[in-house]
Design a protein around this motif. Structure first.
Motif, PDB file in Angstrom:
ATOM      1  N   GLU A  98      70.853 108.575  60.003  1.00 45.16           N
ATOM      2  CA  GLU A  98      71.145 108.004  61.328  1.00 45.16           C
ATOM      3  C   GLU A  98      72.260 106.965  61.276  1.00 45.16           C
ATOM      4  O   GLU A  98      72.964 106.738  62.265  1.00 45.16           O
ATOM      5  CB  GLU A  98      69.900 107.340  61.928  1.00 45.16           C
ATOM      6  CG  GLU A  98      68.818 108.296  62.381  1.00 45.16           C
ATOM      7  CD  GLU A  98      67.896 108.767  61.251  1.00 45.16           C
ATOM      8  OE1 GLU A  98      68.153 108.436  60.064  1.00 45.16           O
ATOM      9  OE2 GLU A  98      66.918 109.472  61.555  1.00 45.16           O
ATOM     10  N   LEU A 101      75.741 107.932  62.432  1.00 44.23           N
ATOM     11  CA  LEU A 101      75.998 107.944  63.875  1.00 44.23           C
ATOM     12  C   LEU A 101      76.234 106.525  64.386  1.00 44.23           C
ATOM     13  O   LEU A 101      77.160 106.267  65.170  1.00 44.23           O
ATOM     14  CB  LEU A 101      74.778 108.574  64.558  1.00 44.23           C
ATOM     15  CG  LEU A 101      74.846 108.835  66.039  1.00 44.23           C
ATOM     16  CD1 LEU A 101      76.077 109.653  66.385  1.00 44.23           C
ATOM     17  CD2 LEU A 101      73.585 109.588  66.486  1.00 44.23           C
ATOM     18  N   LEU A 102      75.407 105.591  63.929  1.00 44.25           N
ATOM     19  CA  LEU A 102      75.555 104.205  64.379  1.00 44.25           C
ATOM     20  C   LEU A 102      76.910 103.655  63.965  1.00 44.25           C
ATOM     21  O   LEU A 102      77.598 102.990  64.739  1.00 44.25           O
ATOM     22  CB  LEU A 102      74.418 103.346  63.815  1.00 44.25           C
ATOM     23  CG  LEU A 102      73.010 103.763  64.280  1.00 44.25           C
ATOM     24  CD1 LEU A 102      71.927 102.965  63.574  1.00 44.25           C
ATOM     25  CD2 LEU A 102      72.878 103.616  65.797  1.00 44.25           C
ATOM     26  N   ARG A 105      79.777 105.238  66.103  1.00 47.82           N
ATOM     27  CA  ARG A 105      79.845 104.622  67.426  1.00 47.82           C
ATOM     28  C   ARG A 105      80.552 103.278  67.344  1.00 47.82           C
ATOM     29  O   ARG A 105      81.408 102.951  68.169  1.00 47.82           O
ATOM     30  CB  ARG A 105      78.422 104.417  67.962  1.00 47.82           C
ATOM     31  CG  ARG A 105      77.712 105.703  68.311  1.00 47.82           C
ATOM     32  CD  ARG A 105      76.246 105.447  68.625  1.00 47.82           C
ATOM     33  NE  ARG A 105      75.568 106.687  69.051  1.00 47.82           N
ATOM     34  CZ  ARG A 105      74.256 106.800  69.228  1.00 47.82           C
ATOM     35  NH1 ARG A 105      73.456 105.759  69.008  1.00 47.82           N
ATOM     36  NH2 ARG A 105      73.725 107.934  69.621  1.00 47.82           N
ATOM     37  N   ARG A 143      74.578 104.188  79.266  1.00 48.78           N
ATOM     38  CA  ARG A 143      73.893 103.379  78.262  1.00 48.78           C
ATOM     39  C   ARG A 143      74.902 102.620  77.408  1.00 48.78           C
ATOM     40  O   ARG A 143      75.817 103.238  76.854  1.00 48.78           O
ATOM     41  CB  ARG A 143      73.045 104.321  77.378  1.00 48.78           C
ATOM     42  CG  ARG A 143      72.495 103.695  76.132  1.00 48.78           C
ATOM     43  CD  ARG A 143      71.860 104.758  75.210  1.00 48.78           C
ATOM     44  NE  ARG A 143      71.433 104.156  73.958  1.00 48.78           N
ATOM     45  CZ  ARG A 143      71.141 104.840  72.846  1.00 48.78           C
ATOM     46  NH1 ARG A 143      71.212 106.158  72.849  1.00 48.78           N
ATOM     47  NH2 ARG A 143      70.785 104.216  71.750  1.00 48.78           N
ATOM     48  N   TYR A 150      70.330  97.059  68.468  1.00 49.18           N
ATOM     49  CA  TYR A 150      70.725  97.981  67.402  1.00 49.18           C
ATOM     50  C   TYR A 150      71.651  97.314  66.388  1.00 49.18           C
ATOM     51  O   TYR A 150      71.707  97.723  65.238  1.00 49.18           O
ATOM     52  CB  TYR A 150      71.451  99.199  67.981  1.00 49.18           C
ATOM     53  CG  TYR A 150      70.559 100.322  68.438  1.00 49.18           C
ATOM     54  CD1 TYR A 150      69.488 100.102  69.292  1.00 49.18           C
ATOM     55  CD2 TYR A 150      70.804 101.629  68.015  1.00 49.18           C
ATOM     56  CE1 TYR A 150      68.688 101.147  69.714  1.00 49.18           C
ATOM     57  CE2 TYR A 150      70.013 102.681  68.431  1.00 49.18           C
ATOM     58  CZ  TYR A 150      68.950 102.433  69.285  1.00 49.18           C
ATOM     59  OH  TYR A 150      68.170 103.476  69.708  1.00 49.18           O
ATOM     60  N   ASP A 256      68.120 104.353  75.275  1.00 44.24           N
ATOM     61  CA  ASP A 256      67.621 105.295  74.273  1.00 44.24           C
ATOM     62  C   ASP A 256      66.256 105.823  74.700  1.00 44.24           C
ATOM     63  O   ASP A 256      66.003 107.027  74.714  1.00 44.24           O
ATOM     64  CB  ASP A 256      67.519 104.594  72.915  1.00 44.24           C
ATOM     65  CG  ASP A 256      66.940 105.510  71.843  1.00 44.24           C
ATOM     66  OD1 ASP A 256      67.422 106.650  71.740  1.00 44.24           O
ATOM     67  OD2 ASP A 256      66.006 105.089  71.136  1.00 44.24           O
TER      68      ASP A 256
END
Ligand code: IPM
Ligand code: MG
Length: 371
Positions: A98, A101-102, A105, A143, A150, A256
């Motif tokens: 994951e 992806l973070l 972004r 969003r 996060y 989310d």
């Protein structure tokens, strides 16, 4: 945040990141659809496929190898399948799939995540909610994607007084709230002109600032109706009365959670596309396009994956990063026709009738495009 026009003859580079689980299957479908668009319209584009997430961990020992990040930064236009693999569940956060992806972004500045949720008339019976409640549901989540809990500091896990303590921080600067609020109001202008701003301002300072800044931004959009809604009430209202919503403006974590909930309005999370956009640079609109459903390792390789969320994410890519609203509409129209024909992947078929495989759904979309 406007799609750029023109430059149609320019060679466009797209990075495809199939990732984990069903990611390669659904990205494979979307790339076939892209190839059909390229052939039909003489698009000049180049697709580079690279590993990310668990695949990249296997191959390179990290979820987002430098060369992959560099290719993404250079192209700015990314089609991603999914990241997430239970084999890495015990890894520390920065070495989980994951994290790719973070980081993407964050490094690409993709602060605005758009998640359109529209119930196709053909799928009214696929939703677990009563038809009279969901018929015609059409909402858009805006969003915030690069801030909030996060990414907030401090964060960590440590031992205090001989017990384990873990903490994360919800933090928002007003500039972050302002820019995402603008995206929501601009989007509402092209829709039904209503924004629900979601917060927890009865408890959290970060939400009090959120609400105050959204009110300031709203002053510049007198044509848009602004409503505030507490996140717990919003969770209930999405099920009780989804038709009241047009645009929902949320923080990173609230969006989310609520967007997964709202996915069920459409009958399946396998129908939800998303676009994560940053500030446009010259004639380039950076964006990462991905289905909302995630890697679904339990059905990987079984042919059960619904490719339509990824195909619709490709439509968003065509619209926003390539400035080709016409092609986006073509792809979306083909998807709608496939649903009208009654083609249903396993997630939508329910008990009734045999389900179409990923490949069969893809073929149906390609056929519909040729009609
Ligand atoms: C999403 C996903 C991601 C998120 C995960 C995979 C990091 O759930 O895009 O909704 O939490 O943002
Ligand atoms: Mg999620």
């Amino acid at each position: 945040m406007k799609a750029f026009q023109g430059e149609r003859q320019m060679e466009i580079k797209i990075v495809a990141l199939p990732g984990d689980g069903i990611g390669p299957e659904v990205v494979g479908s979307a790339l076939q659809v892209l190839e059909a668009c390229r052939r039909r319209h003489g698009l000049r584009l180049e697709v580079q496929t690279l590993p990310v997430g668990g695949r990249a961990l296997d191959e390179y020992g990290e979820p987002l190898p430098d060369h992959v990040l560099e290719a993404c930064l250079e192209s700015g236009v990314i089609l991603l399948g999914a990241v997430g693999d239970p084999r890495f569940d015990e890894n520390p956060p920065e070495r989980r799939p994951e994290n790719a992806l973070l980081r993407l972004r964050r490094e690409l500045g993709l602060f605005a995540n758009l998640r359109p949720i529209r119930l196709s008339a053909a799928l009214t019976d696929a939703s677990p909610l009563k038809p009279e409640i969901v018929r015609g549901a059409d909402l858009l989540f805006v969003r915030e994607l690069t801030g909030g809990i996060y990414f907030g500091q401090p964060r960590g896990l440590e031992v205090r007084d001989s017990e384990r303590v873990a903490f994360n921080t919800e933090v928002y600067a007003e500039s972050e709230i302002r820019r995402i609020a603008r995206v929501a109001f601009e989007a509402a202008r092209l829709r039904r002109k209503r924004v629900h701003s979601v917060d927890k301002s009865n408890v959290l300072e970060s939400s009090q600032l959120w609400r105050a800044v959204v009110i300031e931004v709203a002053a510049g959009y007198p044509d848009i109706e602004l409503r505030h809604i507490l996140v717990d009430n919003c969770a209930m209202q999405l099920i009780a009365n989804p038709l009241q919503f047009d645009v929902l403006l949320t923080s990173n974590m609230f969006g989310d959670i609520l967007s997964d909930e709202a996915a069920m309005l459409t009958g399946s999370i396998g129908m939800l596309p998303s676009a994560s956009l940053g500030d446009s640079q010259g004639n380039r609109q950076p964006g990462l396009y991905e289905p909302v459903h995630g890697s679904a390792p339990d059905i990987a390789g079984t042919g059960k994956a619904n490719p339509l969320a990824t195909v619709q994410s490709l439509a968003l890519l065509l619209r926003f990063s390539l400035g080709r609203d016409d092609l986006a509409a073509e792809v979306e129209g083909a998807v709608e026709r496939v649903l009208q024909q009654g083609v249903r992947s396993a997630d939508l078929a329910g008990g009734g009738g045999p389900a179409a495989t990923t490949e069969e759904v893809t073929r149906a979309v390609l056929d519909a495009l040729e009609q």
